[in-house]
Every structure is written in structure tokens, then in C-alpha cells.
Design a protein around this motif. Structure first.
Motif, PDB file in Angstrom:
ATOM      1  N   CYS A 173      31.217  63.418  25.712  1.00 22.89           N
ATOM      2  CA  CYS A 173      30.021  63.304  26.543  1.00 22.89           C
ATOM      3  C   CYS A 173      29.632  64.688  27.040  1.00 22.89           C
ATOM      4  O   CYS A 173      30.472  65.455  27.521  1.00 22.89           O
ATOM      5  CB  CYS A 173      30.308  62.379  27.716  1.00 22.89           C
ATOM      6  SG  CYS A 173      29.003  62.322  28.928  1.00 22.89           S
ATOM      7  N   CYS A 176      29.624  65.096  31.310  1.00 21.71           N
ATOM      8  CA  CYS A 176      30.863  65.287  32.073  1.00 21.71           C
ATOM      9  C   CYS A 176      31.885  66.087  31.277  1.00 21.71           C
ATOM     10  O   CYS A 176      32.994  66.295  31.734  1.00 21.71           O
ATOM     11  CB  CYS A 176      31.443  63.923  32.443  1.00 21.71           C
ATOM     12  SG  CYS A 176      31.880  62.931  31.010  1.00 21.71           S
ATOM     13  N   CYS A 195      30.652  59.259  35.577  1.00 24.14           N
ATOM     14  CA  CYS A 195      29.566  59.865  34.805  1.00 24.14           C
ATOM     15  C   CYS A 195      28.548  58.798  34.409  1.00 24.14           C
ATOM     16  O   CYS A 195      28.905  57.791  33.802  1.00 24.14           O
ATOM     17  CB  CYS A 195      30.144  60.539  33.565  1.00 24.14           C
ATOM     18  SG  CYS A 195      28.873  61.150  32.442  1.00 24.14           S
ATOM     19  N   CYS A 198      28.133  58.383  30.237  1.00 22.63           N
ATOM     20  CA  CYS A 198      29.137  57.727  29.388  1.00 22.63           C
ATOM     21  C   CYS A 198      29.841  56.579  30.110  1.00 22.63           C
ATOM     22  O   CYS A 198      30.716  55.927  29.543  1.00 22.63           O
ATOM     23  CB  CYS A 198      30.161  58.750  28.909  1.00 22.63           C
ATOM     24  SG  CYS A 198      31.090  59.479  30.260  1.00 22.63           S
TER      25      CYS A 198
END
Ligand SMILES: [Zn+2]
Ligand SMILES: [Zn+2]
Length: 378
Positions: A173, A176, A195, A198
Motif C-alpha cells: 500500500c 501507509c 490506513c 488498505c
């Protein structure tokens, strides 16, 4: 000259971690900017309390502080707060703000606190499922294999729970950077949140699986045969391991809990492993003795001996004719509650006989006074 961290928090130099944490919590709640809007003095105090806690809650930093004072711990830390990221990250893993505050954040930040609390931790396994089912007393007696049809979320067969189209990969991701959490600044607080991109997974699929829309799980009809053991109680819950919802990304599934209800039976009343049944006996049998037949849960009627002089409401016990013992061997008992039936309508013959019988009762009663005492009769 800055105030000593220990006296700032109002704790002794040899205070335990728990004492330091408690003291910080108390002070931070009092001086939190959200609780004191526009109060510059509180704001400043809040910063210093945080500095003190950052230092004293980390064993390494505390040691440095004890040795070198503030200079020992503040190199490169940059102070708590600041504009988002740097401040918080400067402290590294030293302090888990969320862990210190827990429920407090829910109050301070309302809905956001809730989101953080709920989605913050990665789910290690699927959800448990709970169902209820009702069986007859006979089934509870014999034990039963129960077919169970229900819907549950299962790991997607097409992508094997990855959420990606077969052959497509997953990538880290970007938001993050794989951590699953992001730092968000809230006034003077920087805190870590799940996050949003994701959902805390730390990775996203490049090409989502069509069958599950990238979720890795789909709702499916499930069929299961559950074995209900003989002697099961009303309200008992069976745990069927691994038959709950599928876990995220192919993780372990949850468990299935099945609560058993037993339909009331018109003939038998159950108390633990014992069963009760009613038996109606005519007055002659009750007085003279005899026998009666009662049903049993295994279907074979049983003959019970009625002793002479059996009273209405008497309970007779037939051993080992109750429910099987769920734990251990053998069966409970069958308790036969005797009801003596007084006839409502008598034929003239019966009436005659009963009247004659009645007379004998009175004669005996009369004689009781004199002969009863003489001959020791009751
Ligand atoms: Zn899929
Ligand atoms: Zn992410």
C-alpha cells in the motif's frame, strides 16, 4: 531551567511504569487542548507533560534522563506535536499513545476514536457464528445427527482469499507503505490510525478478483452435519471449531456456536438427568397395592409396583430410566408421580360396597377409643 520530569508528573524518582502512566493520564486529561480551548498556559503545560512522559515511559530514555537530564533524551526528538508526522515519528516506538489513553480517545475525538479503536487491530481470524436449533426430547435422549443449512462468508475459491485476480499480485500500500497504519495529527496530538486505503492490511491487490470484488471472501451457502450428543441439555452450546466465517486473506476461520433448545415434552418433565412422569391410580389399587404402567423416554413402557397404602402425590423412583448422563455413564432416574383418582360416578353396586366399607371405618374408629389403646392398635 526546565522543571524536573518526575516532579512535573508528580511521581517519585523510583516510580514504577504503572505509576508514571497513571500520573500522565490524569494530567494529560486535565490539560488536553481540546478540553481547554485557547488556554495557552494549559497548552504549554500539556507539551511539557508529554515530553516528560515520552522520556520516562521509555526505559532507555529514562535511564539517559536519570544520568544526563533533559539533554540526554531530547536530541532529535523535536518535541511532541508539531505539524503532524515528524513530531510523532520522532519519538519512534517509545510511546503508544493509543495504548495509554484507550477509552479516553473515544470521548475526545468522537467518531474518529471509534474508527481507530475498531479497525486498528488486524483481524487474525474469521468471525464466529452463532445459531440456535430446537430438538425434541427424544432426540436429546438418543443423540442426533443434525443437518445445518446456513449462509456464511467464506474464503473466495477463485483467488484463494487473496482478493487478487488469479495471476495478479499484491503490492505494498502506497499510503501507509505496508504498515497498515498512518499517522494523523489532531491538534496537538499525533496519533496512529488504520490506513484508509488498505484497511489495515498493508497491501492492496493490483487487479481485484471479480468473484469477490477484491474482498477475498464471498457469502456462500454452507451445509454441515452436527452431532448432538445423547443427554444434551436445554440451552447447551456446542462449539464447532473452524466452521465460522472465513478469515481475511485466507486467515483461519472462526468457530460456529450452536445453541440447543429442547422442545417441552407433553409426557415428561426433565430435571437434570431425571425425568418425571405422572401415573393415575384408582383408590382401590392405592389402598390395596398393585401395579401400573408408565411410558419411558426410550419407548418401552415400564410396569411400576404400587405398594398398599400409596398416597396421592407419592413419588416412586425407577432407576436408570431417565436421560443419559452427558458426562459420564449411566442414566438418570424416572420419577413417577402418583395421582390417586377418586371416582366421580359410582354404580349402585359400588356405592353399596363403599358404604359398607365406610361403616367398617367408623366401627374401627369407635373401637379405637377402647380397644385401640388396649391392644396397641393405631
Ligand atoms: Zn476472489
Ligand atoms: Zn495502507
Amino acid at each position: 531551567m526546565a522543571e524536573d520530569y518526575y516532579s512535573l508528573l508528580g511521581v517519585a524518582r523510583n516510580a514504577t511504569d504503572a505509576e508514571i502512566k497513571a500520573a500522565y493520564r490524569k494530567l494529560a486529561m486535565k490539560h488536553h487542548p481540546d478540553r481547554n480551548p485557547g488556554d495557552k498556559a494549559s497548552e504549554a503545560k500539556f507539551r511539557t507533560i508529554n515530553d516528560a512522559y515520552q522520556a520516562l515511559s521509555d526505559p532507555k530514555k529514562r535511564k539517559l534522563y536519570d544520568q544526563y537530564g533533559e539533554a540526554g533524551v531530547n536530541q532529535g526528538a523535536g518535541g511532541f506535536g508539531g505539524q503532524g508526522g515528524p513530531g510523532f515519528e520522532g519519538f519512534g516506538q517509545g510511546v503508544d499513545v493509543n495504548e495509554v489513553f484507550g477509552d479516553l480517545f473515544e470521548n475526545l475525538f468522537g467518531g474518529q476514536g471509534g474508527q481507530r479503536g475498531g479497525g486498528g487491530r488486524r483481524q487474525a481470524r474469521g468471525n464466529d457464528l452463532k445459531y440456535e436449533t430446537t430438538i425434541s426430547l427424544e432426540d436429546a435422549f438418543k443423540g442426533v445427527q443434525l443437518p445445518l443449512h446456513f449462509q456464511r462468508v467464506e474464503s473466495c475459491g477463485t483467488c484463494h482469499g487473496t482478493g487478487g485476480k488469479p495471476g495478479s499480485g499484491v503490492k505494498r500500500c502506497t499510503q501507509c507503505r505496508g504498515a497498515g497504519r498512518v499517522q494523523v495529527s489532531q491538534g496537538f496530538f499525533a496519533m496512529s490510525q488504520t490506513c484508509p486505503r488498505c484497511g489495515g492490511e498493508g497491501q492492496i491487490v493490483e487487479d481485484p478478483c471479480k468473484d469477490c470484488k477484491g474482498q477475498g471472501r464471498t457469502r456462500k451457502d454452507a451445509e454441515l452435519k452436527v452431532k448432538i450428543p445423547p443427554g444434551i441439555y436445554h440451552g447447551a452450546t456446542l462449539r464447532i471449531s473452524g466452521e465460522g466465517e472465513g478469515g481475511p486473506r485466507g486467515a483461519q476461520p472462526g468457530d460456529l456456536y450452536l445453541e440447543i433448545h429442547i422442545k417441552p415434552d407433553p409426557r415428561f418433565e426433565r430435571k437434570e438427568d431425571d425425568l418425571s412422569v405422572g401415573a393415575t391410580v384408582d383408590i382401590a389399587t392405592a389402598a390395596l397395592g398393585g401395579q401400573t404402567t408408565v411410558p419411558t423416554i426410550d419407548g418401552e413402557p415400564v410396569t411400576v409396583k404400587i405398594a398398599h397404602g400409596t398416597q396421592h402425590g407419592a413419588t416412586l423412583r425407577v432407576r436408570e430410566k431417565g436421560m443419559p448422563k452427558l458426562h459420564g455413564r449411566g442414566r438418570g432416574d424416572l420419577l413417577v408421580h402418583v395421582r390417586v383418582d377418586v371416582p366421580r360416578d359410582l354404580t349402585s353396586k359400588q356405592k353399596e360396597l363403599l358404604e359398607a366399607f365406610q361403616k367398617t371405618l367408623h366401627e374401627e374408629h369407635k373401637s379405637d377409643g377402647v380397644f385401640g389403646r388396649l391392644f396397641g392398635k393405631d
